[in-house]
Design a protein around this motif. Structure first.
Motif, short mmCIF file in Angstrom:
data_model
loop_
_atom_site.label_atom_id
_atom_site.label_comp_id
_atom_site.label_asym_id
_atom_site.label_seq_id
_atom_site.Cartn_x
_atom_site.Cartn_y
_atom_site.Cartn_z
N LYS A 1 -2.96 23.58 -14.51
CA LYS A 1 -5.12 23.59 -15.33
C LYS A 1 -6.23 23.50 -13.57
O LYS A 1 -7.11 22.40 -13.83
N GLY A 2 -5.51 23.53 -12.50
CA GLY A 2 -6.60 23.61 -11.37
C GLY A 2 -5.83 24.67 -10.52
O GLY A 2 -4.61 25.28 -10.04
N LYS A 3 -6.51 24.76 -8.70
CA LYS A 3 -5.27 25.25 -8.17
C LYS A 3 -5.34 24.53 -6.96
O LYS A 3 -4.59 24.45 -6.39
N ASP A 4 -5.67 23.34 -6.90
CA ASP A 4 -4.64 22.14 -6.32
C ASP A 4 -4.51 21.33 -6.95
O ASP A 4 -4.59 20.78 -8.05
N ASN A 5 -3.15 20.66 -7.11
CA ASN A 5 -2.75 18.60 -7.23
C ASN A 5 -4.01 18.19 -6.23
O ASN A 5 -3.63 18.13 -4.83
N THR A 6 -4.06 17.22 -6.74
CA THR A 6 -5.55 16.48 -5.95
C THR A 6 -5.67 14.79 -6.05
O THR A 6 -5.27 14.48 -6.72
N LEU A 7 -4.61 14.39 -5.47
CA LEU A 7 -5.36 12.62 -4.99
C LEU A 7 -6.31 12.39 -4.20
O LEU A 7 -6.62 12.76 -3.07
N ALA A 8 -7.47 11.83 -4.85
CA ALA A 8 -8.40 11.01 -4.59
C ALA A 8 -8.18 9.47 -4.10
O ALA A 8 -7.73 8.45 -5.42
N LEU A 9 -8.63 9.06 -2.89
CA LEU A 9 -8.54 7.37 -2.66
C LEU A 9 -9.63 7.04 -3.02
O LEU A 9 -10.36 7.38 -2.43
N VAL B 1 0.30 -1.63 0.00
CA VAL B 1 0.28 -0.05 0.36
C VAL B 1 0.65 0.80 0.02
O VAL B 1 0.59 2.46 -0.35
N ASP B 2 1.80 1.41 0.81
CA ASP B 2 2.48 2.37 0.70
C ASP B 2 3.29 2.82 0.11
O ASP B 2 3.43 3.76 -0.75
N ARG B 3 4.21 1.36 -0.95
CA ARG B 3 4.88 2.04 -2.06
C ARG B 3 4.03 2.30 -3.25
O ARG B 3 3.75 3.77 -4.00
N CYS B 4 2.59 1.61 -3.43
CA CYS B 4 1.59 2.65 -4.33
C CYS B 4 1.18 4.08 -3.86
O CYS B 4 1.36 4.94 -5.08
N LEU B 5 0.95 4.41 -2.51
CA LEU B 5 0.38 5.84 -2.17
C LEU B 5 1.57 6.38 -2.31
O LEU B 5 1.60 7.38 -2.84
N LYS B 6 3.05 6.06 -2.59
CA LYS B 6 4.33 7.21 -2.90
C LYS B 6 4.26 7.68 -3.67
O LYS B 6 4.53 8.45 -4.65
N TYR B 7 3.85 6.37 -4.83
CA TYR B 7 3.99 6.65 -6.04
C TYR B 7 3.09 7.72 -6.62
O TYR B 7 3.11 8.50 -7.86
N ALA B 8 1.89 7.94 -6.30
CA ALA B 8 0.89 8.28 -6.36
C ALA B 8 0.82 9.63 -5.94
O ALA B 8 0.33 10.28 -6.85
N PHE B 9 1.02 10.27 -4.42
CA PHE B 9 1.15 11.38 -4.06
C PHE B 9 2.72 11.85 -4.53
O PHE B 9 2.30 13.33 -5.98
N GLU C 1 -6.30 3.66 3.70
CA GLU C 1 -7.33 4.91 4.10
C GLU C 1 -6.09 5.06 5.26
O GLU C 1 -5.55 6.56 5.27
N ARG C 2 -6.20 4.46 6.13
CA ARG C 2 -4.62 5.08 7.59
C ARG C 2 -3.17 5.56 7.20
O ARG C 2 -3.18 6.99 6.92
N ALA C 3 -3.25 4.28 5.82
CA ALA C 3 -1.56 4.64 5.40
C ALA C 3 -1.69 5.91 4.37
O ALA C 3 -0.97 6.90 4.64
N PHE C 4 -2.86 6.44 4.10
CA PHE C 4 -3.23 7.50 2.78
C PHE C 4 -2.62 9.21 3.43
O PHE C 4 -2.23 9.79 2.99
#
Ligand code: IPM
Ligand code: MN
Length: 361
Positions: A185-193, A164-172, A208-211
């Motif tokens: 293209k927007g005011k935020d960089n957004t990551l949705a789980l 989970v952590d290695r995937c989340l790290k990549y995603a962030f 969710e906790r790891a996120f």
């Protein structure tokens, strides 16, 4: 001058036809942007399996490890029972090469018909980061009392903190680099789980906790959102413009990216990358082998071509990647009549030629 060793697995059905066009574009990009590609073809797929009983031998995995990148056409043969080639080749490569990210952009290009009412390229422009090595795909489970009226089948969704952590790290990291703010293209960089914390109270609780822990500690500038998977599907149809980068587990990622693909014009255009950020990655059009169109020269090669764009980006050839994307956009916007097989107004190789010429320009 950099030289990249590329393994090409054309595969089954229309795979070889689209792989040929992808290679054409890659070769053209190499000439234009001063790098070299050496191509080595492998015949893994249904025909080889029928001939030899072999899917992807362990020795081949070791061989593939030596390449800079892999281009895959398609896997799936009408004479081979479902599951054999998928597990034996595609999933084996993903697992053995530890391609733990499946990156699937959902981008509507100009001129492409979108089945969503009143939505255009401005609205459909996000990326799904699908975890690619855990979940229901690990094959954890089994039968008991098989064949009896009380037969039991269990298949477990498996995650641990490491996966989970290695995937989340990549995603962030991805959201920080390529999110909507980063792209202007927007005011935020957004990551949705995307999860299911109301029912899958173990695995998506872990996600969710790891996120939030990782977000709080390491990526406080990236905006975080959470959606249940069923709601994600709803909003992907109703308000796709809400999304920027979505991260999710393997099974949900599989499902929502088919939905995403159809909103971007279908399998003719949707590409994906199986990425090992520390190793060798494999790029593929996400549609199947489309056996009924095999050999007719009607299949759309743009998905395969877009997968080379992702490959180039991963290799660090960003200018070339951008040129491929711009060329594809020109072709969808100004040339093609449709995205479906036989509906383009051009043959498979004509479309490949058009993109290759634009890239060379
Ligand atoms: C995909 C495909 C594969 C998957 C199949 C063919 C095993 O649907 O790449 O999305 O489920 O991952
Ligand atoms: Mn799928």
């Amino acid at each position: 001058m950099s030289t990249y060793k590329i393994a090409v697995i054309p595969g089954d059905g229309t795979g070889p036809e689209v792989a040929t066009e992808a290679v054409k574009v890659l070769t053209s990009a190499a000439a234009r942007f001063d790098f070299k590609v050496t191509l080595t073809e492998f015949d893994f797929g249904g025909e080889r399996y029928k001939r030899t009983g072999e899917t992807l031998p362990d020795s081949a995995v070791e061989e593939l490890r030596q390449f800079d990148s892999i281009l895959l056409g398609a896997i799936g043969h009408p004479d081979v029972a479902p599951g054999i080639l998928e597990k034996g080749i595609l999933l084996k490569a993903r697992f053995k090469l530890d391609q733990y990210i499946n990156l699937r952009p959902v981008k509507l290009y100009p001129g492409v018909d979108c089945p969503l009412k009143d939505k255009g390229p401005e609205d459909i422009d996000y990326v799904v980061v699908r975890e690619n090595t855990g979940d229901l795909y690990t094959g954890t489970g089994g039968f008991t009392m098989k064949g009896s009226p009380h037969e039991v089948a269990v298949q477990s969704a498996v995650y641990n903190r490491f996966l989970v952590d290695r995937c989340l790290k990549y995603a962030f990291e991805y959201a920080g680099k390529y999110g909507k703010k980063a792209r202007g293209k927007g005011k935020d960089n957004t990551l949705a789980l995307c999860g299911k914390t109301n029912v899958l109270t173990y695995i998506y609780d872990l996600w969710e906790r790891a996120f939030h822990e990782m977000g709080d500690e390491e990526y406080p500038d990236i905006k975080r959102e959470y959606y249940h998977v069923d709601a994600t599907c709803m909003w992907m149809v109703k308000n796709p413009e809400w999304f920027d980068v979505i991260v999710t587990g393997n099974m949900f990622g599989d499902i929502i990216t088919d939905l995403g693909a159809i909103t971007q014009g279908g399998m003719g255009i949707a590409a994906g990358g199986n990425i090992n950020p520390q190793g060798v990655s494999m790029f593929e059009p996400i549609g199947g082998s489309a056996p009924k169109y095999t050999g007719k020269g009607v299949i759309n090669p743009l998905a395969a071509i877009c997968s080379t764009q992702m490959m180039l980006e991963t290799l660090g050839e960003n200018e070339a990647a951008q040129k491929v994307e711009d060329s594809v956009k020109f072709v969808t916007g100004k040339k093609l009549k449709g995205m479906g097989a036989g509906k383009m107004g051009y043959s498979t190789s004509q479309v490949g030629d058009m993109v290759a010429e634009l890239v060379a320009d």
